[in-house]
Design an enzyme around this catalytic site. Structure first.
Site, PDB file in Angstrom:
ATOM      1  N   ASN A  55      14.294 -10.172  32.657  1.00 36.27           N
ATOM      2  CA  ASN A  55      12.880 -10.412  32.433  1.00 36.27           C
ATOM      3  C   ASN A  55      12.269 -11.166  33.615  1.00 36.27           C
ATOM      4  O   ASN A  55      12.772 -12.229  33.991  1.00 36.27           O
ATOM      5  CB  ASN A  55      12.688 -11.267  31.172  1.00 36.27           C
ATOM      6  CG  ASN A  55      11.225 -11.572  30.908  1.00 36.27           C
ATOM      7  OD1 ASN A  55      10.461 -10.695  30.532  1.00 36.27           O
ATOM      8  ND2 ASN A  55      10.816 -12.811  31.131  1.00 36.27           N
ATOM      9  N   GLU A  56      11.216 -10.625  34.154  1.00 36.86           N
ATOM     10  CA  GLU A  56      10.441 -11.278  35.216  1.00 36.86           C
ATOM     11  C   GLU A  56      11.317 -11.901  36.298  1.00 36.86           C
ATOM     12  O   GLU A  56      11.322 -13.132  36.490  1.00 36.86           O
ATOM     13  CB  GLU A  56       9.494 -12.333  34.620  1.00 36.86           C
ATOM     14  CG  GLU A  56       8.426 -11.732  33.745  1.00 36.86           C
ATOM     15  CD  GLU A  56       7.339 -12.729  33.343  1.00 36.86           C
ATOM     16  OE1 GLU A  56       7.506 -13.942  33.578  1.00 36.86           O
ATOM     17  OE2 GLU A  56       6.306 -12.278  32.819  1.00 36.86           O
ATOM     18  N   HIS A 103      16.574 -13.331  29.740  1.00 35.80           N
ATOM     19  CA  HIS A 103      15.177 -13.793  29.711  1.00 35.80           C
ATOM     20  C   HIS A 103      15.146 -15.254  30.170  1.00 35.80           C
ATOM     21  O   HIS A 103      15.118 -16.175  29.359  1.00 35.80           O
ATOM     22  CB  HIS A 103      14.591 -13.625  28.314  1.00 35.80           C
ATOM     23  CG  HIS A 103      13.090 -13.682  28.273  1.00 35.80           C
ATOM     24  ND1 HIS A 103      12.307 -12.675  27.732  1.00 35.80           N
ATOM     25  CD2 HIS A 103      12.215 -14.610  28.715  1.00 35.80           C
ATOM     26  CE1 HIS A 103      11.019 -13.004  27.840  1.00 35.80           C
ATOM     27  NE2 HIS A 103      10.947 -14.182  28.434  1.00 35.80           N
ATOM     28  N   GLN A 116      13.299 -19.016  23.413  1.00 33.01           N
ATOM     29  CA  GLN A 116      12.013 -19.500  22.905  1.00 33.01           C
ATOM     30  C   GLN A 116      11.922 -19.487  21.386  1.00 33.01           C
ATOM     31  O   GLN A 116      11.059 -20.149  20.818  1.00 33.01           O
ATOM     32  CB  GLN A 116      10.877 -18.676  23.516  1.00 33.01           C
ATOM     33  CG  GLN A 116      10.724 -18.904  25.008  1.00 33.01           C
ATOM     34  CD  GLN A 116       9.694 -17.977  25.627  1.00 33.01           C
ATOM     35  OE1 GLN A 116      10.007 -16.848  25.984  1.00 33.01           O
ATOM     36  NE2 GLN A 116       8.463 -18.415  25.749  1.00 33.01           N
TER      37      GLN A 116
HETATM   38  C1  BGC Z   1       7.508 -14.836  29.922  1.00 36.24           C
HETATM   39  C2  BGC Z   1       7.453 -15.441  28.543  1.00 36.24           C
HETATM   40  C3  BGC Z   1       6.366 -16.480  28.490  1.00 36.24           C
HETATM   41  C4  BGC Z   1       5.041 -15.802  28.736  1.00 36.24           C
HETATM   42  C5  BGC Z   1       3.840 -16.727  28.690  1.00 36.24           C
HETATM   43  C6  BGC Z   1       6.182 -14.623  30.557  1.00 36.24           C
HETATM   44  O1  BGC Z   1       6.214 -15.248  31.796  1.00 36.24           O
HETATM   45  O2  BGC Z   1       8.334 -13.724  29.960  1.00 36.24           O
HETATM   46  O3  BGC Z   1       8.713 -15.956  28.255  1.00 36.24           O
HETATM   47  O4  BGC Z   1       6.358 -17.201  27.303  1.00 36.24           O
HETATM   48  O5  BGC Z   1       5.048 -15.148  29.971  1.00 36.24           O
HETATM   49  O6  BGC Z   1       3.911 -17.690  29.678  1.00 36.24           O
END
Ligand code: BGC
Length: 391
Positions: A153-154, A110, A16
């Site tokens: 991440n997530e 990520h 990002q």
């Molecule tokens: C993610 C980010 C994203 C943010 C806002 C999360 O899901 O880890 O990469 O930009 O939320 O959407």
């Protein structure tokens, strides 16, 4: 009241912010002729070159932590070929943090993967976990001095996104309302996480965990059973998989209401943000409570919380209320170690630059960074809380 030693910081991710993540799967998707994403990441915020400026901003605001990621597609752009120059690059960022007195919070994955990994079948390919493990092993030598490492991440969002990308369309714009994750991908990510933690255990100073997108599922009209099912597939199984980890990363922005037939749209007339999500600052406190109930005793690090808005006054109001909810959760006895605001910069929001989450504006042509009032507000708030904690 936030405890002494509580980390105050801001966050970003490699794809990002860095720009030109050429060897990644997402770069290919963004640049595919006739692709479905409205905008490509392109140069992003050029943080690959401008990271010292980013760290200076974080330090200058009076914050003490910075979450950033190492990009697998840069470390291993071709299967089995590790780029020493890329490793040295990320080592310089870690040292840049330490030199400035910033605590680095490092994410190893990520959302984006190397294109070769995706082409070989992605997370469900037979050798996927071994590939991820060997990437993590390659990164170990540059992690000296790092305490906090987020493996993936997530994973819940990633598993949901994998199926959406396959369909080449965005069916819903909020993670909690997406179709259920592909269970095979979900389980592969859990295995990848365990493999990464095993590798990281070679470094005694590292605390490792993963971060989960917390959706604050709320049953409406007695849809409790449906809500529980919904939450299990999309969130709770990923929290339970963190049992025994050194910490769990909480990432919360909004809530998703669940009726008898699944996710309900944001109610007519409700206040929404630039992502179309409901404006709901209570998301953070609730997510922390939910996570703590699911993982009693596991330290929590808020690895993301913020709002997409073009009105910076609204960002301050949202963050202030979110932090009030967080302070209440801490007062109830929950062990929270820090708060990392998403995001430091107005960066690439997975398909477009429209949804601005940043504390700092970035000129899309010159890459000039301009801190917004919310950045100074958060810095001042953090400083006053740190003073209170020691007085
Ligand atoms: C993610 C980010 C994203 C943010 C806002 C999360 O899901 O880890 O990469 O930009 O939320 O959407």
């Amino acid at each position: 009241m936030f405890p002494e030693g509580f980390l105050w910081g801001a966050a970003g991710s490699p794809h990002q912010t860095e720009g030109n993540n050429l060897a990644s799967d997402l770069w290919e998707l963004e640049n595919r002729p006739g692709g479905f994403l409205p905008e490509r990441s392109g140069d992003a915020c050029d943080s690959y070159h401008r990271w010292p400026e980013d760290l200076d901003i974080v330090r200058g605001l009076g914050l003490d932590a910075y979450r950033f990621g190492i990009e697998w597609a840069r470390i291993e752009p071709v299967r089995g070929r590790i780029s020493r120059a890329a490793l040295a690059h990320y080592r310089r960022i870690i040292e840049g943090c330490l030199e400035r007195g910033l605590t680095p919070v490092v994410t190893l994955h990520h959302f984006t993967s190397p294109l070769w990994f995706q082409a070989a079948g992605g997370w469900t390919a037979p050798d996927a976990i071994a590939s991820f493990r060997s990437y993590v092993r390659a990164v170990l030598p540059i992690l000296d001095g790092v305490t906090w490492v987020c493996t993936v991440n997530e994973p819940n969002m990633l598993a949901m996104m994998a199926s959406m990308i396959r369909k080449e369309k965005r069916s819903e714009n909020v993670a909690g309302a997406m179709p259920p994750p592909d269970q095979a991908v979900a389980e592969a990510l859990m295995a990848a996480h365990r493999a990464a933690r095993e590798e990281l255990s070679a470094l005694p100073g590292v605390r490792s965990g993963w971060t989960v997108a917390n959706q604050n599922f709320e049953p409406v009209d007695g849809a409790d059973a449906e809500c529980d099912r919904w939450a299990w597939t999309r969130e709770d199984q990923f929290l339970d998989a963190a049992d025994g980890d050194d910490f769990i990363g909480v990432q919360a922005y909004t809530r998703v209401r669940i009726g008898r037939d699944g996710a309900l749209p944001v109610p007519e007339g409700a206040r929404t943000t630039l992502t179309g999500w409901e404006y709901y600052p209570a998301a953070l406190g609730n997510a922390v409570r939910h996570t703590a109930a699911r993982l009693p005793g596991t330290p929590i690090l808020v690895t993301e919380n913020g709002i997409a808005t073009s009105d910076d006054t609204e960002r301050i109001a949202y963050t202030r209320d979110a932090l009030t909810g967080l302070a209440d959760a801490i007062a109830s006895g929950i062990d929270v170690r820090g708060y990392l605001h998403w995001s430091l910069l107005d960066n690439y929001e997975w398909g477009s630059y429209h949804a601005t989450f940043g504390l700092v504006a970035v000129d899309r042509t010159t890459f000039a960074r301009t801190p917004k009032p919310s950045a100074s507000w958060l810095g001042a708030f953090a400083t006053s809380q740190k003073q209170r904690a020691v007085s």
